[in-house]
Design a protein around this motif. Structure first.
Motif, PDB file in Angstrom:
ATOM      1  N   ALA A 229     -33.104  23.995 -45.291  1.00 39.24           N
ATOM      2  CA  ALA A 229     -32.934  25.364 -44.770  1.00 39.24           C
ATOM      3  C   ALA A 229     -33.489  26.343 -45.801  1.00 39.24           C
ATOM      4  N   PRO A 230     -33.683  27.612 -45.412  1.00 45.17           N
ATOM      5  CA  PRO A 230     -34.161  28.582 -46.402  1.00 45.17           C
ATOM      6  C   PRO A 230     -33.292  28.573 -47.655  1.00 45.17           C
ATOM      7  N   GLY A 231     -33.964  28.567 -48.808  1.00 46.21           N
ATOM      8  CA  GLY A 231     -33.241  28.513 -50.083  1.00 46.21           C
ATOM      9  C   GLY A 231     -33.169  27.103 -50.657  1.00 46.21           C
ATOM     10  N   ALA A 232     -33.618  26.107 -49.889  1.00 53.35           N
ATOM     11  CA  ALA A 232     -33.571  24.732 -50.401  1.00 53.35           C
ATOM     12  C   ALA A 232     -34.833  24.433 -51.208  1.00 53.35           C
TER      13      ALA A 232
ATOM     14  N   PRO B 210     -39.414  22.911 -64.961  1.00 50.57           N
ATOM     15  CA  PRO B 210     -39.633  22.649 -63.531  1.00 50.57           C
ATOM     16  C   PRO B 210     -40.231  23.847 -62.794  1.00 50.57           C
ATOM     17  N   GLU B 211     -41.261  23.589 -62.000  1.00 49.85           N
ATOM     18  CA  GLU B 211     -41.784  24.616 -61.082  1.00 49.85           C
ATOM     19  C   GLU B 211     -41.271  24.227 -59.706  1.00 49.85           C
ATOM     20  N   LEU B 212     -40.569  25.162 -59.066  1.00 51.22           N
ATOM     21  CA  LEU B 212     -39.889  24.822 -57.818  1.00 51.22           C
ATOM     22  C   LEU B 212     -40.621  25.383 -56.606  1.00 51.22           C
ATOM     23  N   SER B 213     -40.684  24.567 -55.559  1.00 49.40           N
ATOM     24  CA  SER B 213     -41.103  25.090 -54.260  1.00 49.40           C
ATOM     25  C   SER B 213     -39.812  25.255 -53.447  1.00 49.40           C
ATOM     26  N   VAL B 214     -39.582  26.474 -52.951  1.00 48.12           N
ATOM     27  CA  VAL B 214     -38.315  26.754 -52.255  1.00 48.12           C
ATOM     28  C   VAL B 214     -38.622  27.223 -50.834  1.00 48.12           C
ATOM     29  N   ILE B 215     -37.941  26.652 -49.860  1.00 47.59           N
ATOM     30  CA  ILE B 215     -38.187  27.025 -48.459  1.00 47.59           C
ATOM     31  C   ILE B 215     -37.886  28.513 -48.266  1.00 47.59           C
TER      32      ILE B 215
ATOM     33  N   ARG C 227     -30.932  27.813 -53.610  1.00 47.79           N
ATOM     34  CA  ARG C 227     -29.490  27.689 -53.353  1.00 47.79           C
ATOM     35  C   ARG C 227     -29.026  26.251 -53.486  1.00 47.79           C
ATOM     36  N   GLY C 228     -29.988  25.327 -53.375  1.00 41.26           N
ATOM     37  CA  GLY C 228     -29.639  23.918 -53.415  1.00 41.26           C
ATOM     38  C   GLY C 228     -30.917  23.107 -53.332  1.00 41.26           C
ATOM     39  N   ILE C 229     -30.766  21.809 -53.098  1.00 31.67           N
ATOM     40  CA  ILE C 229     -31.951  20.950 -53.055  1.00 31.67           C
ATOM     41  C   ILE C 229     -31.865  20.056 -51.823  1.00 31.67           C
ATOM     42  N   CYS C 230     -32.956  19.986 -51.061  1.00 31.77           N
ATOM     43  CA  CYS C 230     -32.941  19.134 -49.871  1.00 31.77           C
ATOM     44  C   CYS C 230     -33.600  17.790 -50.202  1.00 31.77           C
TER      45      CYS C 230
END
Ligand code: FES
Length: 609
Positions: free
Chosen positions: A405-408, A421-426, A432-435
């Motif tokens: 979901a958005p924020g994952a 870490p470079e993060l890709s976030v929905i 907000r969390g990790i999917c």
């Protein structure tokens, strides 16, 4: 606050207090969604809330799950009963967010031959030379226009005969007649060019996707999707089955919830396409065996206990009116056959859409979820199995796990220079969390960097500012509190590593045992179906050794293959026959009793090597 009310914030939803219901159940009643990955069994710890009011005291296991957050007011909603008025704060991390739903993948290529057609006819009006009855004159004309079975015996229900005389005369004999290919007249209306529509439904454990199809030309006119409303009561099929086992009213409620969801989506997709749901005459529904049973109101109890027997496995056609789907009064609903307790019509639909029966080279088809459904097809054989991966791929049992979901966080890269870490976030939001795909991506990167050992532990002695000792042991800090959408550090714990190991070992074991059974040592193609498979980077999947005997260049994401199979069965009678043949061709490998499952499972645990 009124004496008997509970207020859920920040949504501002209120509900009457009831001492025999948990806060989780009350929140569901109030429409204030709380994450409940374990279905309210007090095992996942996702339903944390803050309460001000007179609450029942926590027991030992709740205290343990709350860990560092233990306080008077912080509680698990599923374990807490409240007396009198109360105010409940649902923190961001516990709120039920809508998942990003995969709808792509409905492309199909089959000859158009639907089971229902609408024909325009011109019926001569009676005169003294031909005073024959209206029904007989209409059927005479229909017989001439019909290019199906010339000896067809028409069935005209009383509901069709009532009012026929008026319809026939209101536009000088011009009629649009809708009938199924077996000869049952489903609808008659005056004038010509009435639409003939179909609805294909992919009924998933987490999401429901509907496709509106024009049965004249097979075009998909629109797609709508939503969360399966049953998610609020538990994320996996086993928790849903056990709820239905607990009380017959739970089965009735869950069946109604999902049918109402489909009816609403059908109305929405028609509104968007400018169509009338009353012109939907045919519908196909594919889902796993538990969803199939609950949708039909069949008791799924025996699916969860050996020998995992479904109530029915053959393909079924049911009247839509019996299911209250809000379609045409005489519409039919077709459910393709299921193979076994945990290999449902969705796996059959996936196998059909991906041509499991037409492959020349060893091809693996995988739909990854709480249950991984796997099909291995060669020129001569098709083997299928279901492997219990557990909820880790959908964010369950992971400290900061969430659905896509958005924020994952759905992808991670570690900078080569300093391992940051470079993060890709929905949705491009603060994380907000990790999917599931983010989890696999992160661990694959950590394994490649040597920060996680092949046996699933954080490597000792690695100097990294991101590795630290947390309250529950070693953890890797993905983002600090100031960077996240929850105001708390986002971490990967050593327990999360163990959960991922269990999930991927189950997939690895299922695939290796199928390869052994088929005598296949090398897979030519891997087709990853479903939402998780679509967002998963093949290199990451191979990086944690999830897919034995495969390199990333052989892996392709294919979108919602089950949805594509549902559309194919909707527009083509031949595809329904094919589904029947396919289910007979598919051999089921029962992993639960396989003599070498434990060995294969242990072998699948290692992250590399
Ligand atoms: S612990 Fe409450 S829903 Fe899982």
């Amino acid at each position: 606050m009124p004496e008997d009310q509970i207020l859920f914030q920040p949504m501002g939803r209120r509900v009457r207090s009831q001492t025999d219901l948990t806060l989780l159940e009350l929140a569901n009643r109030a429409g204030a969604g709380i994450e409940a990955a374990c279905g309210g069994k007090g095992r996942c710890g996702k339903c944390r809330v803050k309460i001000s009011g007179d609450a029942s005291p926590p027991d030992e296991s709740e205290r343990e799950l709350l860990g560092a957050e233990k306080s008077e007011s912080c509680r698990l909603a599923c374990q807490t009963y409240v007396k009198g008025p109360a105010s409940v704060w649902i923190p961001e991390a516990s709120r039920l967010h809508r998942q990003v739903i995969l709808t792509a993948g409905s492309d199909y290529n089959v000859e158009l031959d639907p089971g229902v057609r609408t024909l325009d006819i011109q019926v001569p009006l009676p005169d003294l030379q031909d005073p024959s009855a209206d029904r007989e004159r209409m059927l005479d004309t229909l017989n001439r226009a019909w290019d199906g079975d010339p000896g067809i015996e028409w069935e005209t229900p009383l509901s069709i005969l009532r009012g026929l005389e008026g319809k026939l005369r209101s536009d000088s004999g011009r009629l649009s007649v809708t009938a199924d290919r077996e000869g049952k007249i489903l609808d008659i209306r005056p004038g010509n060019a009435a639409a003939c529509l179909g609805l294909a439904v992919d009924l998933g454990t987490t999401t429901v996707v509907v496709y509106l199809v024009d049965l004249f030309d097979g075009k998909v006119l629109g797609v709508q999707a939503d969360m399966n409303p049953q998610v609020a009561d538990g994320e996996d099929v086993v928790s849903r089955i056990s709820l239905c086992q607990q009380a017959p009213e739970n089965l009735t409620r869950h069946s109604r919830m999902v049918r109402e969801c489909i009816a609403r989506l059908a109305a929405d997709v028609c509104r968007e396409a400018g169509a009338d749901p009353g012109r939907i005459f045919d519908c196909t529904v594919v889902g796993n065996t538990a969803m199939h049973h609950i949708f039909l109101g069949l008791n799924p109890a025996h699916l969860a206990m050996a020998p995992y027997t479904p109530v029915v496995s053959a393909g079924l056609t049911v009247r839509s009116a019996e299911l209250d789907l809000g379609l045409a009064k005489e519409a039919r609903v077709y459910l393709p056959p299921v193979k076994a307790g945990f290999v449902g019509a969705d796996a059959v639909a996936m196998a059909m859409a991906l041509d499991a029966d037409q492959t020349d080279e060893p091809t693996l088809m995988v739909d990854l979820g709480t249950n991984g459904e796997i099909v291995l097809a060669t020129r001569d054989r098709i083997l299928c199995c279901s492997t219990a991966a557990g909820p880790a791929f959908e964010g369950g049992h992971i400290l900061w796990g969430m659905r896509g979901a958005p924020g994952a966080v759905d992808g991670v890269r570690l900078a080569p220079a300093d391992g940051a870490p470079e993060l890709s976030v929905i949705g491009g939001l603060a994380p907000r969390g990790i999917c599931g795909s983010g989890l696999v991506s992160l661990v694959s990167q950590l394994v490649a960097a040597g920060a996680v050992t092949p046996d699933g532990a954080f490597a000792p002695g690695i100097p990294s500012p991101r590795l630290r000792e947390g309250p529950g042991g070693s953890e890797f800090v993905l983002a600090v509190a100031q960077e996240t959408g929850t105001g708390r550090d986002l971490v990967l714990t050593h327990r999360d590593l163990a959960q991922l190991q269990l999930a991927k070992a189950a997939i690895h074991a299922g695939i290796s045992l199928m390869m052994d059974e088929m005598g296949v040592s090398r897979i030519s193609r891997v087709l990853l179906a479903g939402a998780f498979g679509n967002y998963l980077d093949p290199a990451d999947a191979c990086g944690i050794r999830m897919l034995p005997g495969v390199t990333a260049d052989r892996v392709t994401a294919v979108g919602n293959a089950a949805g594509a199979g549902a559309v194919m069965a909707l527009v083509s009678r031949a595809q329904r026959t094919r589904a029947r043949t396919l289910v007979d061709q598919m051999e089921y490998l029962e992993l639960a009793v396989h003599p070498r499952f434990n060995e294969a499972y242990l072998d699948g645990m290692a992250f590399n090597g």
